[in-house]
Scaffold this motif. Structure first.
Motif, PDB file in Angstrom:
ATOM      1  N   GLN A  75      12.279 -32.361 -23.750  1.00 15.56           N
ATOM      2  CA  GLN A  75      11.074 -32.230 -24.557  1.00 15.56           C
ATOM      3  C   GLN A  75      10.030 -31.289 -23.952  1.00 15.56           C
ATOM      4  OE1 GLN A  75      11.164 -33.190 -27.500  1.00 15.56           O
ATOM      5  NE2 GLN A  75      13.048 -34.369 -27.259  1.00 15.56           N
ATOM      6  N   GLY A  76      10.094 -31.072 -22.660  1.00 16.90           N
ATOM      7  CA  GLY A  76       9.161 -30.138 -22.040  1.00 16.90           C
ATOM      8  C   GLY A  76       7.754 -30.679 -21.899  1.00 16.90           C
ATOM      9  N   GLY A  77       7.595 -31.728 -21.119  1.00 20.41           N
ATOM     10  CA  GLY A  77       6.264 -32.278 -20.882  1.00 20.41           C
ATOM     11  C   GLY A  77       6.248 -33.789 -20.986  1.00 20.41           C
ATOM     12  N   GLU A  78       5.063 -34.327 -21.189  1.00 16.67           N
ATOM     13  CA  GLU A  78       4.876 -35.769 -21.211  1.00 16.67           C
ATOM     14  C   GLU A  78       4.785 -36.283 -22.651  1.00 16.67           C
ATOM     15  OE1 GLU A  78       1.504 -36.839 -18.826  1.00 16.67           O
ATOM     16  OE2 GLU A  78       1.944 -35.290 -17.346  1.00 16.67           O
ATOM     17  N   PHE A  79       5.670 -37.196 -22.982  1.00 13.67           N
ATOM     18  CA  PHE A  79       5.659 -37.895 -24.271  1.00 13.67           C
ATOM     19  C   PHE A  79       5.914 -39.370 -23.989  1.00 13.67           C
ATOM     20  CE2 PHE A  79       6.900 -33.580 -25.329  1.00 13.67           C
ATOM     21  CZ  PHE A  79       6.220 -33.312 -26.505  1.00 13.67           C
ATOM     22  N   SER A  80       5.500 -40.220 -24.924  1.00 17.73           N
ATOM     23  CA  SER A  80       5.713 -41.654 -24.715  1.00 17.73           C
ATOM     24  C   SER A  80       7.065 -42.111 -25.241  1.00 17.73           C
ATOM     25  CB  SER A  80       4.599 -42.469 -25.378  1.00 17.73           C
ATOM     26  OG  SER A  80       4.620 -42.302 -26.787  1.00 17.73           O
ATOM     27  N   GLY A  81       7.672 -41.336 -26.139  1.00 19.66           N
ATOM     28  CA  GLY A  81       8.967 -41.728 -26.681  1.00 19.66           C
ATOM     29  C   GLY A  81       9.220 -41.075 -28.018  1.00 19.66           C
ATOM     30  N   TYR A  82      10.108 -41.708 -28.798  1.00 21.48           N
ATOM     31  CA  TYR A  82      10.461 -41.212 -30.126  1.00 21.48           C
ATOM     32  C   TYR A  82      10.060 -42.227 -31.187  1.00 21.48           C
ATOM     33  CZ  TYR A  82      13.674 -37.912 -27.781  1.00 21.48           C
ATOM     34  OH  TYR A  82      14.224 -36.930 -26.993  1.00 21.48           O
ATOM     35  N   THR A  83       9.921 -41.737 -32.407  1.00 24.14           N
ATOM     36  CA  THR A  83       9.743 -42.610 -33.556  1.00 24.14           C
ATOM     37  C   THR A  83      10.585 -42.071 -34.703  1.00 24.14           C
ATOM     38  OG1 THR A  83       8.103 -43.744 -34.956  1.00 24.14           O
ATOM     39  CG2 THR A  83       7.758 -41.400 -34.557  1.00 24.14           C
ATOM     40  N   GLU A  84      10.971 -42.965 -35.613  1.00 27.93           N
ATOM     41  CA  GLU A  84      11.831 -42.562 -36.721  1.00 27.93           C
ATOM     42  C   GLU A  84      11.048 -41.783 -37.778  1.00 27.93           C
ATOM     43  OE1 GLU A  84      15.009 -45.509 -37.913  1.00 27.93           O
ATOM     44  OE2 GLU A  84      13.638 -46.855 -36.869  1.00 27.93           O
ATOM     45  N   VAL A  85      11.694 -40.780 -38.354  1.00 29.56           N
ATOM     46  CA  VAL A  85      11.106 -40.001 -39.443  1.00 29.56           C
ATOM     47  C   VAL A  85      12.192 -39.689 -40.471  1.00 29.56           C
ATOM     48  CG1 VAL A  85       9.263 -38.900 -38.103  1.00 29.56           C
ATOM     49  CG2 VAL A  85      11.522 -37.817 -38.210  1.00 29.56           C
ATOM     50  N   ASN A  86      11.744 -39.218 -41.640  1.00 26.83           N
ATOM     51  CA  ASN A  86      12.663 -38.691 -42.643  1.00 26.83           C
ATOM     52  C   ASN A  86      12.031 -37.454 -43.256  1.00 26.83           C
ATOM     53  OD1 ASN A  86      10.788 -39.587 -44.596  1.00 26.83           O
ATOM     54  ND2 ASN A  86      11.798 -41.578 -44.738  1.00 26.83           N
ATOM     55  N   SER A  87      12.642 -36.916 -44.285  1.00 21.49           N
ATOM     56  CA  SER A  87      12.158 -35.658 -44.854  1.00 21.49           C
ATOM     57  C   SER A  87      10.744 -35.768 -45.420  1.00 21.49           C
ATOM     58  CB  SER A  87      13.121 -35.167 -45.939  1.00 21.49           C
ATOM     59  OG  SER A  87      13.231 -36.123 -46.981  1.00 21.49           O
ATOM     60  N   ASP A  88      10.341 -36.956 -45.842  1.00 20.51           N
ATOM     61  CA  ASP A  88       8.995 -37.120 -46.411  1.00 20.51           C
ATOM     62  C   ASP A  88       7.900 -36.761 -45.406  1.00 20.51           C
ATOM     63  OD1 ASP A  88      10.115 -37.975 -48.764  1.00 20.51           O
ATOM     64  OD2 ASP A  88       9.866 -40.110 -48.327  1.00 20.51           O
ATOM     65  N   PHE A  89       8.173 -36.992 -44.129  1.00 25.64           N
ATOM     66  CA  PHE A  89       7.193 -36.718 -43.073  1.00 25.64           C
ATOM     67  C   PHE A  89       6.843 -35.226 -43.031  1.00 25.64           C
ATOM     68  CE2 PHE A  89       6.198 -36.052 -38.469  1.00 25.64           C
ATOM     69  CZ  PHE A  89       5.089 -36.881 -38.383  1.00 25.64           C
ATOM     70  N   TYR A  90       7.776 -34.389 -43.472  1.00 22.98           N
ATOM     71  CA  TYR A  90       7.600 -32.939 -43.377  1.00 22.98           C
ATOM     72  C   TYR A  90       7.255 -32.273 -44.704  1.00 22.98           C
ATOM     73  CZ  TYR A  90       9.410 -33.857 -38.815  1.00 22.98           C
ATOM     74  OH  TYR A  90       9.559 -34.379 -37.547  1.00 22.98           O
ATOM     75  N   LYS A  91       6.969 -33.076 -45.726  1.00 23.92           N
ATOM     76  CA  LYS A  91       6.679 -32.507 -47.046  1.00 23.92           C
ATOM     77  C   LYS A  91       5.509 -31.519 -47.026  1.00 23.92           C
ATOM     78  CE  LYS A  91       6.231 -33.643 -51.934  1.00 23.92           C
ATOM     79  NZ  LYS A  91       5.259 -32.578 -52.200  1.00 23.92           N
ATOM     80  N   PRO A  92       4.398 -31.798 -46.322  1.00 22.40           N
ATOM     81  CA  PRO A  92       3.301 -30.818 -46.312  1.00 22.40           C
ATOM     82  C   PRO A  92       3.720 -29.468 -45.736  1.00 22.40           C
ATOM     83  CG  PRO A  92       2.520 -32.947 -45.534  1.00 22.40           C
ATOM     84  CD  PRO A  92       4.014 -33.045 -45.622  1.00 22.40           C
ATOM     85  N   ILE A  93       4.587 -29.495 -44.722  1.00 22.66           N
ATOM     86  CA  ILE A  93       5.044 -28.231 -44.130  1.00 22.66           C
ATOM     87  C   ILE A  93       6.050 -27.543 -45.055  1.00 22.66           C
ATOM     88  CG2 ILE A  93       6.232 -27.187 -42.161  1.00 22.66           C
ATOM     89  CD1 ILE A  93       3.444 -28.210 -41.509  1.00 22.66           C
TER      90      ILE A  93
END
Length: 301
Positions: free
Chosen positions: A273-291
């Motif tokens: 990931q290249g840096g500090e993150f706390s973890g992962y969370t689930e997503v689907n295509s709806d999460f990216y609709k604005p983009i």
């Protein structure tokens, strides 16, 4: 008739079994461009070592592309099984073939956010200290398929500069990926450039994650040489995607492996990931609709 039906069913089952067995032989990882290839291969080596046993494949192969589009085309063509994309890269795939890949996970920042920022930087000794100083000057973007390095600045900068990008800047160009873009800004090829960072933590450290932080950690960037000119609104963190046609058992095993990775191998998680993150969370295509909508309305598929 019954005999033919039974033979047909047996043949179909055999074909499905063969397809699944073939699916399990090799797991192919696409790695987007934008960073030195040797560094990318080194960062993903831990998956080559760990994934075969975890998901039941004979081997894991890495395919580092020269740019974002190399991975995008591999995913569209079904020759890659997994990649980590920016939101705009995923939007390009979705607009071309919505069912080619499935977004399954994204990263979570250390402050709990599931987004990051486009960061515009210039050389500190350039005398450029604010956006207004860039009127008529040369702006560098990272990659045509980059969310933070192109799409989001293209869409959101006009509000900050009071004009379309092409009218405000004297010239624009691409730096060949985020790492090289920053290096080109330091060389003076561009007066300023757009890259990305978490926006969490301190600018002087390159923030907690993102391209600037990766460059600092590798010792190829001193943040004292840069000044931040602009920070975008929050951008959805890019997705981990898998080939839709992959068998369900492998998808489930891979997803679980990735979700567990921050705890089972924090060093591997950080390297990927290249840096500090706390973890992962689930997503689907709806999460990216604005983009997806933004890309469709501006630069297309």
């Amino acid at each position: 008739m019954l005999k033919k039906a039974l033979l047909g069913a047996v043949a179909l089952i055999a074909l499905v079994g063969q397809a699944q067995a073939e699916d399990l032989k090799e797991f192919r990882i696409g790695i987007m461009g934008g960073e030195n290839e040797a560094d990318r291969l080194r960062n993903y080596q831990c998956l080559v070592d760990k994934l075969p046993a975890a998901i039941g494949v004979e081997k894991v192969s890495l395919f580092p592309a020269a740019d974002y589009d190399g991975v995008i085309q591999g995913l569209l063509g079904g020759t890659l099984d997994y990649a980590e994309l920016g939101a705009s890269g995923y939007a390009k795939i979705y607009l071309a073939k919505a069912d080619a890949v499935e977004p399954i996970l994204t990263t979570v920042q250390t402050d709990g956010a599931t987004g990051y920022h486009s960061i515009m930087v210039a050389r500190k000794d350039s005398g450029i200290t604010k956006l207004e100083d860039l009127k008529g000057k040369k702006l560098g973007f990272a990659d045509p398929d980059s969310t933070s390095g192109y799409l989001v600045p293209l869409v959101t900068l006009p509000e900050s500069i009071g004009a379309p990008v092409k009218e405000f800047f004297g010239e624009t160009g691409f730096g060949g990926g985020h790492e090289n873009l920053v290096l080109e800004v330091l060389k003076g090829t561009f007066d300023a450039g757009t890259t990305f960072g978490s926006g969490v933590g301190e600018f002087k450290d390159g923030y907690t994650s993102g391209n600037l932080r990766k460059m600092v950690d590798k010792g190829i960037l001193d943040m004292n040489d840069l000044v931040e000119l602009w920070k975008s609104p929050l951008i959805p963190n890019g997705p981990i995607v898998v080939r839709t046609s992959m068998n369900d058992d492998m998808k489930a095993k891979f997803k679980q492996f990735m979700m567990d990775l921050p705890k089972t191998d924090a060093a591997c998680f950080s390297a990927i990931q290249g840096g500090e993150f706390s973890g992962y969370t689930e997503v689907n295509s709806d999460f990216y609709k604005p983009i997806i909508d933004a890309r469709k309305a501006t630069i297309g598929g």
